[in-house]
Design a protein around this motif. Structure first.
Motif, short mmCIF file in Angstrom:
data_model
loop_
_atom_site.label_atom_id
_atom_site.label_comp_id
_atom_site.label_asym_id
_atom_site.label_seq_id
_atom_site.Cartn_x
_atom_site.Cartn_y
_atom_site.Cartn_z
N THR A 149 36.85 1.87 59.92
CA THR A 149 35.55 1.21 60.09
C THR A 149 34.99 1.72 61.83
O THR A 149 33.85 1.95 61.71
N ALA A 150 35.72 1.76 62.62
CA ALA A 150 35.41 2.22 63.87
C ALA A 150 35.10 3.62 63.57
O ALA A 150 34.01 4.20 64.54
N THR A 151 35.80 4.40 63.09
CA THR A 151 35.32 6.00 62.80
C THR A 151 33.99 6.04 62.14
O THR A 151 33.18 6.74 62.50
N ASN A 152 33.68 5.31 61.10
CA ASN A 152 32.61 5.00 60.47
C ASN A 152 31.35 4.91 61.40
O ASN A 152 30.11 5.58 61.33
N THR A 153 31.43 3.79 62.29
CA THR A 153 30.47 3.21 63.21
C THR A 153 30.06 4.39 64.28
O THR A 153 29.16 4.79 64.63
N TYR A 154 31.22 5.16 64.43
CA TYR A 154 31.16 6.29 65.48
C TYR A 154 30.32 7.22 64.93
O TYR A 154 29.58 7.93 65.70
N ALA A 199 31.00 9.81 57.41
CA ALA A 199 30.93 8.44 57.72
C ALA A 199 31.11 7.94 56.24
O ALA A 199 31.66 7.00 56.34
N SER A 257 28.16 7.02 62.55
CA SER A 257 26.73 6.75 62.36
C SER A 257 26.00 6.57 63.65
O SER A 257 24.85 7.38 63.47
N SER A 258 26.62 6.62 64.79
CA SER A 258 25.86 6.68 66.11
C SER A 258 25.76 7.95 66.38
O SER A 258 24.70 8.42 67.07
#
Length: 186
Positions: free
Chosen positions: A75-80, A102, A82-83
């Motif tokens: 989840t953190a990597t997906n968020t990273y 992502a 996306s940013s």
């Protein structure tokens, strides 16, 4: 009748020698014993000791805790990622690859979520399969960068990829301790 009794006695001995390993509430050594079955002992121990519920968990509970660590990583990597897409607005190829990556980490999270359900239902072979899939999704991301000459795989992403793979390797080692005999689950 002697052979049947011997098998019964052997089964009883095995049950009582394995049962303390599988369900030892509050055993401070269970984390270390369990982590010895994994590829990344230090990661396993530090991750499990950081969770307040691990001292009371059995081996299946420890596996579930590690899966949740993997889900947090994905989840953190997906968020990273996306940013990062916001910072590459003008580079359509990089934006496309970041979006693909992502998505892959989102799929890894979904696979780990499926493994939670499988572990809870004691379908260890399916849990194993889902964790293996989660570990493989980052490879698809890495390969997406390779498809476009000139794109450099970000070092931060490489670290996150290795992290998820290592977490998944730990989970697979714990699942092995739950009853995998090499060919199928008991």
């Amino acid at each position: 009748m002697g052979i049947a009794f011997s098998w019964f006695l052997l089964s009883l001995i095995l049950f009582f020698s394995i049962d303390p390993i599988l369900s030892t509430n509050g055993n401070p050594d269970l984390i270390q014993q369990t982590c010895k079955n994994t590829k990344y002992y230090d990661l396993c121990v530090s991750s499990l000791k950081s969770d307040s519920s691990s001292p009371k968990a059995d081996i299946k509970g420890l596996a579930l805790i590690m899966v949740k660590v993997g889900m947090a990583n994905a989840t953190a990597t997906n968020t990273y990622l996306s940013s990062q897409m916001l910072s590459v607005r003008n580079d359509t190829v990089m934006k496309k690859v970041m979006k693909e990556c992502a998505d892959k980490y989102g799929f890894a999270n979904d696979a780990l979520q499926s493994s939670v359900q499988d572990l809870s239902a004691e379908f260890y072979d399916y849990a194993y399969m889902h964790v293996m899939a989660a570990a493989d999704y980052p490879n698809s991301c890495h390969n997406a960068f390779k498809r476009y000459p000139g794109l450099i795989y970000p070092p931060e992403l490489a670290v996150r990829e290795d992290g998820l793979k290592h977490i998944c390797d730990v989970v697979l080692g714990i699942i092995d301790a739950l009853g995998f005999d090499g060919d199928h689950y008991l």
